[in-house]
Design a protein around this motif. Structure first.
Motif, PDB file in Angstrom:
ATOM      1  N   THR A 409      35.136  37.740  56.142  1.00  0.00           N
ATOM      2  CA  THR A 409      35.315  36.727  55.102  1.00  0.00           C
ATOM      3  C   THR A 409      35.225  35.354  55.740  1.00  0.00           C
ATOM      4  O   THR A 409      35.885  35.077  56.734  1.00  0.00           O
ATOM      5  N   GLN A 410      34.417  34.469  55.137  1.00  0.00           N
ATOM      6  CA  GLN A 410      34.203  33.147  55.712  1.00  0.00           C
ATOM      7  C   GLN A 410      34.548  32.039  54.739  1.00  0.00           C
ATOM      8  O   GLN A 410      34.195  30.886  54.950  1.00  0.00           O
ATOM      9  N   HIS A 411      35.216  32.371  53.638  1.00  0.00           N
ATOM     10  CA  HIS A 411      35.703  31.345  52.722  1.00  0.00           C
ATOM     11  C   HIS A 411      36.882  31.921  51.943  1.00  0.00           C
ATOM     12  O   HIS A 411      37.122  33.126  51.946  1.00  0.00           O
ATOM     13  N   ILE A 412      37.607  31.037  51.300  1.00  0.00           N
ATOM     14  CA  ILE A 412      38.778  31.448  50.524  1.00  0.00           C
ATOM     15  C   ILE A 412      38.321  31.919  49.150  1.00  0.00           C
ATOM     16  O   ILE A 412      37.496  31.280  48.501  1.00  0.00           O
ATOM     17  N   GLY A 413      38.878  33.043  48.728  1.00  0.00           N
ATOM     18  CA  GLY A 413      38.630  33.531  47.379  1.00  0.00           C
ATOM     19  C   GLY A 413      39.939  33.630  46.614  1.00  0.00           C
ATOM     20  O   GLY A 413      40.970  33.982  47.188  1.00  0.00           O
ATOM     21  N   ALA A 414      39.922  33.301  45.332  1.00  0.00           N
ATOM     22  CA  ALA A 414      41.119  33.357  44.497  1.00  0.00           C
ATOM     23  C   ALA A 414      40.836  34.270  43.318  1.00  0.00           C
ATOM     24  O   ALA A 414      39.808  34.120  42.637  1.00  0.00           O
ATOM     25  N   TYR A 415      41.726  35.217  43.079  1.00  0.00           N
ATOM     26  CA  TYR A 415      41.531  36.220  42.029  1.00  0.00           C
ATOM     27  C   TYR A 415      42.865  36.468  41.336  1.00  0.00           C
ATOM     28  O   TYR A 415      43.936  36.142  41.872  1.00  0.00           O
ATOM     29  N   GLN A 416      42.786  37.042  40.150  1.00  0.00           N
ATOM     30  CA  GLN A 416      43.990  37.414  39.414  1.00  0.00           C
ATOM     31  C   GLN A 416      43.807  38.825  38.866  1.00  0.00           C
ATOM     32  O   GLN A 416      42.753  39.144  38.308  1.00  0.00           O
ATOM     33  N   ILE A 417      44.845  39.651  39.065  1.00  0.00           N
ATOM     34  CA  ILE A 417      44.796  41.033  38.585  1.00  0.00           C
ATOM     35  C   ILE A 417      45.951  41.253  37.623  1.00  0.00           C
ATOM     36  O   ILE A 417      46.918  40.495  37.591  1.00  0.00           O
ATOM     37  N   THR A 418      45.810  42.323  36.847  1.00  0.00           N
ATOM     38  CA  THR A 418      46.863  42.732  35.919  1.00  0.00           C
ATOM     39  C   THR A 418      47.289  44.145  36.284  1.00  0.00           C
ATOM     40  O   THR A 418      46.460  45.066  36.366  1.00  0.00           O
ATOM     41  N   THR A 419      48.560  44.318  36.540  1.00  0.00           N
ATOM     42  CA  THR A 419      49.081  45.632  36.934  1.00  0.00           C
ATOM     43  C   THR A 419      49.147  46.549  35.722  1.00  0.00           C
ATOM     44  O   THR A 419      48.907  46.139  34.578  1.00  0.00           O
ATOM     45  N   GLU A 420      49.470  47.836  35.996  1.00  0.00           N
ATOM     46  CA  GLU A 420      49.577  48.790  34.900  1.00  0.00           C
ATOM     47  C   GLU A 420      50.713  48.429  33.949  1.00  0.00           C
ATOM     48  O   GLU A 420      50.681  48.755  32.773  1.00  0.00           O
ATOM     49  N   GLY A 421      51.723  47.743  34.454  1.00  0.00           N
ATOM     50  CA  GLY A 421      52.822  47.328  33.597  1.00  0.00           C
ATOM     51  C   GLY A 421      52.562  46.052  32.837  1.00  0.00           C
ATOM     52  O   GLY A 421      53.465  45.556  32.138  1.00  0.00           O
ATOM     53  N   GLY A 422      51.377  45.475  32.964  1.00  0.00           N
ATOM     54  CA  GLY A 422      51.040  44.244  32.249  1.00  0.00           C
ATOM     55  C   GLY A 422      51.395  42.973  32.989  1.00  0.00           C
ATOM     56  O   GLY A 422      51.157  41.870  32.470  1.00  0.00           O
ATOM     57  N   GLU A 423      51.930  43.076  34.184  1.00  0.00           N
ATOM     58  CA  GLU A 423      52.267  41.890  34.967  1.00  0.00           C
ATOM     59  C   GLU A 423      51.000  41.351  35.648  1.00  0.00           C
ATOM     60  O   GLU A 423      50.129  42.117  36.055  1.00  0.00           O
ATOM     61  N   LYS A 424      50.951  40.039  35.779  1.00  0.00           N
ATOM     62  CA  LYS A 424      49.801  39.398  36.418  1.00  0.00           C
ATOM     63  C   LYS A 424      50.190  38.889  37.802  1.00  0.00           C
ATOM     64  O   LYS A 424      51.294  38.371  37.999  1.00  0.00           O
ATOM     65  N   ILE A 425      49.255  39.065  38.752  1.00  0.00           N
ATOM     66  CA  ILE A 425      49.454  38.614  40.115  1.00  0.00           C
ATOM     67  C   ILE A 425      48.185  37.871  40.547  1.00  0.00           C
ATOM     68  O   ILE A 425      47.071  38.369  40.355  1.00  0.00           O
ATOM     69  N   THR A 426      48.367  36.685  41.131  1.00  0.00           N
ATOM     70  CA  THR A 426      47.243  35.889  41.631  1.00  0.00           C
ATOM     71  C   THR A 426      47.144  36.082  43.142  1.00  0.00           C
ATOM     72  O   THR A 426      48.125  35.867  43.872  1.00  0.00           O
ATOM     73  N   PHE A 427      45.948  36.490  43.594  1.00  0.00           N
ATOM     74  CA  PHE A 427      45.725  36.736  45.020  1.00  0.00           C
ATOM     75  C   PHE A 427      44.783  35.671  45.581  1.00  0.00           C
ATOM     76  O   PHE A 427      43.806  35.272  44.935  1.00  0.00           O
ATOM     77  N   ILE A 428      45.074  35.244  46.817  1.00  0.00           N
ATOM     78  CA  ILE A 428      44.210  34.330  47.557  1.00  0.00           C
ATOM     79  C   ILE A 428      43.867  35.012  48.863  1.00  0.00           C
ATOM     80  O   ILE A 428      44.752  35.350  49.658  1.00  0.00           O
ATOM     81  N   ASP A 429      42.556  35.214  49.081  1.00  0.00           N
ATOM     82  CA  ASP A 429      42.073  35.882  50.285  1.00  0.00           C
ATOM     83  C   ASP A 429      41.652  34.824  51.292  1.00  0.00           C
ATOM     84  O   ASP A 429      40.859  33.927  50.973  1.00  0.00           O
ATOM     85  N   THR A 430      42.158  34.901  52.511  1.00  0.00           N
ATOM     86  CA  THR A 430      41.834  33.928  53.555  1.00  0.00           C
ATOM     87  C   THR A 430      41.081  34.606  54.689  1.00  0.00           C
ATOM     88  O   THR A 430      41.275  35.795  54.952  1.00  0.00           O
TER      89      THR A 430
END
Length: 874
Positions: A409-430
């Protein structure tokens, strides 16, 4: 003289005058005053003649000789209207009727013009008559006053003469009888003023406000006073008696008197000016001095200063000139000079700094009642190739790692997922590579939780330790994810023990750091990782206010060819709307579109949501904060201030790095300092930043590395020109040059190097730097020779007779003279002889004669060390 006809029809001469037309002329005469420029006017006599109406037959007069009658003025020639003349043709009659009709129209036109002229004359005459009546009345009053004063003067003079006569009579009666009586003038006659022969009495007309006694003339006693005449008063210009009467010709109009009379319009304009002047003076007298609070920044233009003081710019320039400052209205002056000008105008000064434009840029602190729960922001960190992106792909059910160049990985990526329980989590890959330290630092500073990915078969590595340091510096909780548990050599116990050395104690060892065993390849343990993240977020109690202006951080930025500058931002407070005006670092713009992690256009982005923003003026720097402002003017002001700060900082850094100009030129001329210019263009701002840090680390004391430009986007012609001017190389990371730039680079022989993996960039630049370094000098030992005898030769100087004890001695090689193992001389051999012959070298065990260039202090027992120099690449 006229011609008549006899009985034969022949014309004869006659001395009798021909008959004249007896046309009665009616004349309307009058006078009109002509007005010229500069107030001049003339009185002109005007005569208006009435024309005879067309078609009226001329009066008939008698023919001078012969019978019959003919119209007056008839000539008897063929074609005339007299008796015996031929009849007119139809065309001639038509022509005559047409001419008569034209004459009738012209006469009617002239009549209308004359009527208009008479109306104008009557209007002007009425105004002139009114003005003349006013002048006559005023002059009559002045004459009455003047006559009264003259009458009083005359009576005083008569009384004085009478008293003088009585005094003279008394003196005559008292004189002796022998004296002849002096004749006394008759008292009935008024005494004439005493004047000398030929002298006339001059009376000065008394002025208004002057006493008559002061103007009394000197007279002789006993002189008769003649009857006084009315004083001659020069009539004023424009009087009626001065008007020209009679006709006027062109010469009289040109050479006439230049009397000037003010027109009514001129007097009206003067009255208007006087009234306006009086109103202006009254306003100035009633005006109260307004004292203003003038805000002065560190630098301000003269025009802007005048506007803030509500004064004319010219007055401000005059004040500056009095202070010795020559400035135009467009030039800038410093705050101290502006303060003196403001005080000179009587206003109050309020000094502010340029940095004050950022005051109030961030919103106020939110109330607890306005805060609601928000998703956690999780940053995945760890060493390179430990499976960070693969773990995120497993969570997102995507395959991002397959598209990465070189598998890293050579740049930052930002993503958001939704768990099975409906909760949202924002991920940042470095990135995990060593070059991306700044990216990892940014990721740790904007996150709520750090997931530290450690490979179970590899353990803790250098970038793992660096990620731990970033997380501790940002005071962010850590969740350890031991990846690659599916591998045969997985050893989680080793990972736990190695983490202990860096003060990371997992829960299995009695600490408070959560530990999760996962396998990104087999998709095992992902639910436990999500649960651990949610538990940690519950402990942190993450909340935000969505009902306010948005604030956040720029995660990554790039220049898209079709969409322009694109910034990946993370909203931390408030809600970002399409159409908002934002300031991101030193750039600003209006949000044209918002794109979420799945590539869909959205209207809003709330807290903890990463989106791509389109509409900025340029590519902002990664890691800079962004904030929504009220209008574009405020955004432009803040952006310009930050750009000035960046330019000043860059200029100061260049000056500090290069020293003074003289020092830099001296180093270049001496060949001490060499430079490698590098121009970096990358697809992402973070990648350009990482390449810049890698390249700067390759510099050394001998060769400096100078970054000409580090930006994003494709390579343009201006980049080629910059590289040509600085003799630099262009590093293109995941971008390409335009067709025009490629052609220009070929013509100018500019080296463009394309890369997609950062390892290759570091290797090539390192080779380039090494190639610029000067080769090193290496000494190779040849041998020793001991001086046995010293000979003093007249032409050659001192010559040492030596025995080679080790190695060999070679002519042209470098030598050192050792005395008691101390070097006392370093130089070159000038001569090497064996007996009387010059030789190239002498081996061990043989005798030889040596002489040194420029050195004569030779003694027996000294040792000569012989060596040669060799250049080797750096």
């Amino acid at each position: 003289m006229s011609d008549t006809k006899d009985q034969d029809g022949k014309a004869r001469l006659s001395l009798r005058p021909a008959g004249r037309l007896e046309l009665g002329r009616t004349v309307d005469a009058g006078s009109v005053r002509q007005s010229f420029s500069h107030g001049r006017s003339k009185v002109v006599q005007v005569e208006v003649r009435k024309k005879r109406a067309p078609g009226t037959p001329p009066p008939v007069t008698a023919t001078p000789a012969g019978g019959g009658t003919r119209p007056s003025g008839g000539s008897g020639r063929p074609g005339s209207s007299g008796v015996g003349s031929r009849a007119l043709t139809a065309s001639e009659l038509a022509t005559r009727q047409r001419v008569l009709a034209d004459q009738q129209r012209d006469a009617a036109k002239r009549e209308s013009e004359a009527r208009e002229e008479r109306e104008k004359i009557s209007i002007l005459s009425a105004a002139e008559e009114a003005r003349r009546r006013e002048d006559d009345a005023r002059k009559a009053e002045e004459e009455a006053v003047r006559a009264a004063k003259e009458e009083a003067t005359r009576k005083a003079l008569e009384e004085s003469d009478r008293r003088a006569a009585e005094d003279s009579a008394k003196r005559a009666a008292a004189s002796p009888a022998s004296a002849a009586p002096a004749p006394v003038a008759a008292p009935a006659a008024p005494a004439a003023p005493r004047t000398s022969p030929g002298e006339t009495l001059r009376l000065k007309t008394p002025r208004a406000g002057e006493e008559d006694e002061d103007q009394r003339p000197v007279r002789r006693l006993g002189a008769a006073v003649p009857p006084r005449k009315a004083p001659l008063v020069a009539p004023k210009k424009g009087d009626a008696d001065r008007r020209r009467t009679g006709k006027i010709n062109v010469q009289a109009a040109i050479e006439g008197d230049d009397e000037r009379v003010r027109s009514i319009a001129s007097m009206r304009r003067q009255r208007d000016r006087e009234r306006r002047q009086a109103e202006l003076e009254r306003l100035r007298a009633d005006q109260v001095k307004v004292v203003r609070d003038v805000i002065l920044p560190e630098s301000i233009s003269v025009q802007e200063l005048a506007n803030r003081m509500a004064a004319r710019a010219g007055e401000v320039v005059k004040t500056l000139m009095k202070m010795g400052v020559m400035a135009t209205i467009t030039q800038n002056i410093d705050a101290d000079t502006a303060e003196l000008v403001v005080q000179e105008f009587g206003h109050r000064v309020k000094r502010v700094s340029e940095s004050d434009v950022e005051i109030g840029l961030e919103g106020e602190v939110d109330e607890d009642d306005d805060l609601i729960k928000r998703p956690p922001v999780v940053t995945i960190m760890g060493h390179v190739d430990h499976g960070k992106t693969s773990l995120l792909d497993a969570l997102r059910k995507t395959d991002v790692a397959a598209g990465e160049a070189g598998g890293i990985t050579q740049h930052i990526g930002a993503y958001q997922i939704t768990t099975e329980g409906g909760e949202k989590i924002t991920f940042i890959d470095t990135p995990g590579h060593a070059a991306f330290t700044a990216m990892r630092s940014r990721g740790a500073s904007v996150t709520d939780i750090v997931v530290l990915v450690v490979a179970a078969d590899d353990g803790v590595m250098p970038q793992t330790i660096e990620a731990i340091s970033h997380a501790k510096a940002a005071n962010v909780p850590i969740i350890v994810a031991i990846n690659k548990m599916d591998k045969p050599g997985a050893n989680p116990e080793r990972v736990r023990n190695e983490l202990l050395q860096h003060e990371i104690v997992v829960e299995s060892l009695g600490g408070d750091t959560q530990e999760v065993h996962v396998s990104a390849l087999k998709h095992t343990g992902l639910d436990k990782l999500e649960e651990a993240i949610l538990v940690q977020a519950e402990i942190l109690d993450l909340r935000a206010n969505p009902s306010r202006d948005a604030e956040g951080t720029v995660i990554e930025s790039r220049l898209d060819r079709g969409r322009g500058p694109v910034a990946t931002v993370l909203v931390q407070k408030g809600t970002l709307w399409t159409g908002d005006i934002i300031v991101a670092g030193a750039e600003y713009g209006r949000v044209r579109a918002l794109i979420d992690a799945s590539g869909q256009n959205v209207k809003t982005a709330g807290p903890s949501i990463p989106v791509e923003v389109l509409g900025l003026s340029a590519v902002p720097s990664a890691g800079e904060p962004f904030v929504v402002v009220e209008d574009e003017a405020r955004a432009r002001e803040v952006a310009e201030f930050r750009q000035r700060k960046l330019r000043d900082k860059a200029a100061a850094g260049q000056i500090a790095g290069r020293g003074t100009l003289d020092q830099m030129l001296a180093r270049i001329q001496a060949g001490v300092q060499k430079e490698v210019g590098v121009l970096i263009k990358a697809d992402m701002q973070g990648s350009a930043e990482a390449i810049q840090s890698v390249v700067m680390k390759l510099a050394n004391e001998e060769v400096k590395v100078r970054i000409l430009l580090a930006g994003v986007g494709q390579i343009s012609e201006s980049d080629i020109q910059l590289a040509r001017a600085s003799s630099g190389v262009i590093v293109a990371f995941n971008v390409r040059a335009t067709a025009q730039a490629r052609d220009l680079a070929t013509r100018e022989s500019i080296d463009i190097r394309y890369y997609s993996i950062i390892y290759d960039v570091a290797d090539d630049i390192e080779k380039l730097v090494r190639g610029r370094m000067a080769p090193k000098v290496r000494e190779n030992f040849l041998g020793y020779a001991q001086i046995r005898k010293v000979f003093d030769i007249t032409k050659s100087g001192k010559v040492a007779g030596c025995m080679v004890t080790e190695g060999l001695v070679r002519r042209g090689a470098g030598v050192r003279l050792l005395r008691d193992n101390i070097v006392i001389h370093t130089g070159d051999l000038s001569q090497l002889k064996r007996f009387k012959d010059d030789v190239r070298e002498v081996a061990r065990g043989y005798e030889c004669g040596l002489s040194f260039a420029g050195f004569q202090d030779l003694r027996e027992g000294d040792v000569v060390e012989c060596y040669e120099r060799e250049l080797v690449p750096a």
